[in-house]
Design a protein around this motif. Structure first.
Motif, PDB file in Angstrom:
ATOM      1  N   UNK A  89      41.749  38.366 -67.563  1.00  0.00           N
ATOM      2  CA  UNK A  89      42.520  37.151 -66.713  1.00  0.00           C
ATOM      3  C   UNK A  89      41.682  36.260 -65.921  1.00  0.00           C
ATOM      4  N   UNK A  90      40.984  35.846 -66.399  1.00  0.00           N
ATOM      5  CA  UNK A  90      40.046  34.812 -65.793  1.00  0.00           C
ATOM      6  C   UNK A  90      40.361  32.965 -65.669  1.00  0.00           C
ATOM      7  N   UNK A  91      41.293  32.688 -64.029  1.00  0.00           N
ATOM      8  CA  UNK A  91      41.723  31.398 -64.330  1.00  0.00           C
ATOM      9  C   UNK A  91      40.383  30.564 -64.338  1.00  0.00           C
ATOM     10  N   UNK A  92      39.687  30.983 -63.632  1.00  0.00           N
ATOM     11  CA  UNK A  92      38.768  30.341 -63.387  1.00  0.00           C
ATOM     12  C   UNK A  92      39.183  29.015 -61.363  1.00  0.00           C
ATOM     13  N   UNK A  93      38.383  27.598 -61.987  1.00  0.00           N
ATOM     14  CA  UNK A  93      39.198  27.109 -61.030  1.00  0.00           C
ATOM     15  C   UNK A  93      39.962  25.697 -62.641  1.00  0.00           C
ATOM     16  N   UNK A  94      40.983  26.053 -63.341  1.00  0.00           N
ATOM     17  CA  UNK A  94      41.705  25.317 -64.296  1.00  0.00           C
ATOM     18  C   UNK A  94      42.994  25.663 -63.497  1.00  0.00           C
ATOM     19  N   UNK A  95      43.970  24.900 -63.820  1.00  0.00           N
ATOM     20  CA  UNK A  95      44.961  24.891 -63.615  1.00  0.00           C
ATOM     21  C   UNK A  95      46.325  26.351 -63.467  1.00  0.00           C
ATOM     22  N   UNK A  96      46.048  26.121 -65.208  1.00  0.00           N
ATOM     23  CA  UNK A  96      46.319  27.186 -66.331  1.00  0.00           C
ATOM     24  C   UNK A  96      45.626  28.082 -66.767  1.00  0.00           C
ATOM     25  N   UNK A  97      45.716  29.367 -66.781  1.00  0.00           N
ATOM     26  CA  UNK A  97      44.648  29.834 -67.649  1.00  0.00           C
ATOM     27  C   UNK A  97      44.079  29.398 -68.845  1.00  0.00           C
ATOM     28  N   UNK A  98      42.903  29.342 -69.092  1.00  0.00           N
ATOM     29  CA  UNK A  98      42.265  28.645 -70.914  1.00  0.00           C
ATOM     30  C   UNK A  98      41.862  29.238 -71.755  1.00  0.00           C
ATOM     31  N   UNK A  99      40.772  30.451 -70.312  1.00  0.00           N
ATOM     32  CA  UNK A  99      39.798  31.352 -71.542  1.00  0.00           C
ATOM     33  C   UNK A  99      40.566  32.311 -71.805  1.00  0.00           C
ATOM     34  N   UNK A 100      40.501  33.679 -73.208  1.00  0.00           N
ATOM     35  CA  UNK A 100      41.289  34.787 -72.867  1.00  0.00           C
ATOM     36  C   UNK A 100      42.221  34.369 -73.579  1.00  0.00           C
ATOM     37  N   UNK A 101      43.517  33.638 -73.931  1.00  0.00           N
ATOM     38  CA  UNK A 101      44.557  33.257 -74.073  1.00  0.00           C
ATOM     39  C   UNK A 101      44.817  34.321 -75.252  1.00  0.00           C
ATOM     40  N   UNK A 102      46.339  34.628 -75.498  1.00  0.00           N
ATOM     41  CA  UNK A 102      46.612  35.283 -76.901  1.00  0.00           C
ATOM     42  C   UNK A 102      47.534  34.509 -76.975  1.00  0.00           C
ATOM     43  N   UNK A 103      47.874  34.731 -78.332  1.00  0.00           N
ATOM     44  CA  UNK A 103      49.335  33.482 -79.304  1.00  0.00           C
ATOM     45  C   UNK A 103      50.232  34.392 -80.116  1.00  0.00           C
TER      46      UNK A 103
END
Length: 346
Positions: A192-206
Motif C-alpha cells: 500500500x503506497x498512497x503517496x500524495x494521492x487522495x486515493x491509492x492508484x499504484x499497486x491496485x487490485x481489481x
C-alpha cells in the motif's frame, strides 16, 4: 522483444502436433516434492539458462547481491558464456543446471536473468537428479519454462521471483527473507503506497469475480507457458490456482494466448486465477484493439471462479516471490492469496 522469435517458432511447432499431444499437456503431475530449507551461510549457485547478459557488470551485481544476502556463491561453469543471444550452447546451459542440482554443497539455485531459450533445455535436464536433490530454484519470465517442466516431471516446488541481476530493493529482499529464509506462511497482499494521492492508484487490485478458492499454484509468464502447449513439460491444471504475468505483448497476442489456454482445456480446469502485471501491453496504432480488461472478461469471467488482477507479479521492480506448486487460498474480493502450509522439508 528478444524472446518472441524463439517462442513464435516453438508455438508453430506445437501446432504441428496431433491433438493427442495437446492432451499430454494436462496429464497428472507427480506427487508434490518440497525443497530443502535455506539458511544464511549456505552456498547459492548462479546459472544462466536463458539469454546472455550484455554487460558483465550484471553478473557481478548478481554475485554481490547473493553475498549481501549472506550466502557463499558458486557460479555455473558457463554462466558467463555466449552463443548468439543465448548464454552458451544448450548442452552447456543444461549441464550447468544439472550440475548445480547434483552438487550437494549447493543449497539453492538462482537464475541470473531471463530472456529466451530456457525451453530448449527441457529435454536435456536430468529430472531424476533433480528429484533426488530437491532444492530452491528462483527466477521468472523465461524461467517459467523451467518451473513448468520441473513441476510436471518431478513435482518439485520452485519459486517465481527476482533474478540475480535484477533489482534487490527493500521489498524484494524482504520477500526473499520471509519466504526463503524465515519460511513464513505468507499472505501475499499488494504493498500500500498512497503517496500524495487522495486515493491509492499504484499497486491496485481489481476483482474479476469474487470468492475464495484453494489449490496449488501453477503458471508464470503467459507467453512462455503457452509456448509449451502440446509438450510433455506442462503440468496438469486440474484444481490449480493459475497465476500469470507478461511484458511487451500487444493485446491481440494476449488474446491469442488466452485462446490457446481455452482451446487446450486448461482454463476450464483451474479453480482460481491471479493475473499479475502485463507491463507495456497497451494497444499499438491501428484500426483498434481489445483492452486487457475486455480480454480477461472474455476468458476469465465465464469460468465463474474466483479471480483478480493487479497482483505484484511480473516485470516490475517490486515483486512477490511465488512458490510454484505451493498450496494457497485465494481471496479474490480482498485481492490476496496466502500460503496454507510450508513449502519446505521439515
Amino acid at each position: 522483444m528478444d524472446r518472441r522469435q524463439f517462442l513464435g517458432s516453438a508455438a508453430l511447432a506445437a501446432t504441428a502436433l496431433p491433438l493427442s499431444g495437446m492432451a499430454s499437456a494436462t496429464r497428472a503431475s507427480p506427487a508434490r516434492l518440497l525443497p530443502m530449507p535455506l539458511a544464511k551461510g549456505d552456498t547459492v549457485g548462479l546459472v544462466s539458462p536463458s539469454s546472455a547478459t550484455d554487460d558483465s557488470l550484471n553478473l557481478q551485481l548478481a554475485r554481490e547481491a547473493m553475498e549481501a544476502l549472506g550466502f557463499t556463491v558458486k557460479t555455473g561453469a558457463h554462466y558467463d558464456a555466449r552463443r548468439g543471444h543465448l548464454a552458451g550452447t544448450d548442452a552447456q546451459r543444461a549441464g550447468d543446471l544439472n550440475a548445480m542440482f547434483a552438487d550437494a554443497s549447493v543449497k539453492a539455485i538462482v537464475c541470473t536473468r531471463g530472456g529466451s531459450g530456457a525451453a530448449r533445455l527441457l529435454p536435456l535436464l536430468d529430472y531424476a537428479v533433480i528429484r533426488r536433490n530437491p532444492k530452491i530454484l528462483l527466477g521468472y519470465s523465461d524461467i517459467t519454462a523451467l518451473h513448468c517442466a520441473i513441476q510436471a516431471r518431478t513435482g518439485l516446488v520452485t519459486f517465481h521471483g527476482p533474478i540475480g541481476s535484477g533489482s534487490w530493493n527493500a521489498f524484494n529482499v524482504d520477500q526473499f527473507k520471509r519466504v526463503l529464509l524465515d519460511r513464513e506462511l505468507l499472505e501475499y497482499r499488494n504493498k500500500s503506497d498512497i503517496g500524495d494521492e487522495l486515493v491509492q492508484r499504484q499497486n491496485r487490485t481489481l476483482t474479476i469475480r469474487g470468492g475464495k478458492a484453494r489449490g496449488e499454484l501453477i503458471g508464470g509468464n503467459l507467453t512462455v507457458l503457452t509456448a509449451l502447449a502440446g509438450s510433455p513439460y506442462l503440468p496438469d491444471f486440474s484444481s490449480k490456482i493459475l497465476f500469470l504475468e507478461d511484458v511487451s505483448e500487444a493485446p491481440y497476442r494476449v488474446d491469442r494466448m488466452f485462446s490457446t489456454l481455452k482451446l487446450m482445456g486448461a482454463l476450464d480446469k483451474v479453480s482460481g486465477v491471479i493475473f499479475g502485471e502485463c507491463t507495456d501491453c497497451k494497444p499499438g496504432d491501428g484500426y483498434g484493439s481489445l483492452t486487457l480488461e475486455q480480454i480477461l472478461d472474455d476468458y476469465i469471467t465465464p469460468l465463474k471462479i474466483p479471480a483478480y488482477r493487479g497482483a505484484m507479479i511480473g516485470h516490475i521492480r517490486e515483486q512477490f516471490i511465488v512458490p510454484v506448486g505451493g498450496k494457497v487460498e485465494l481471496d479474490a474480493d480482498a485481492g490476496t492469496f496466502r500460503l496454507l502450509e510450508s513449502v519446505f522439508r521439515a
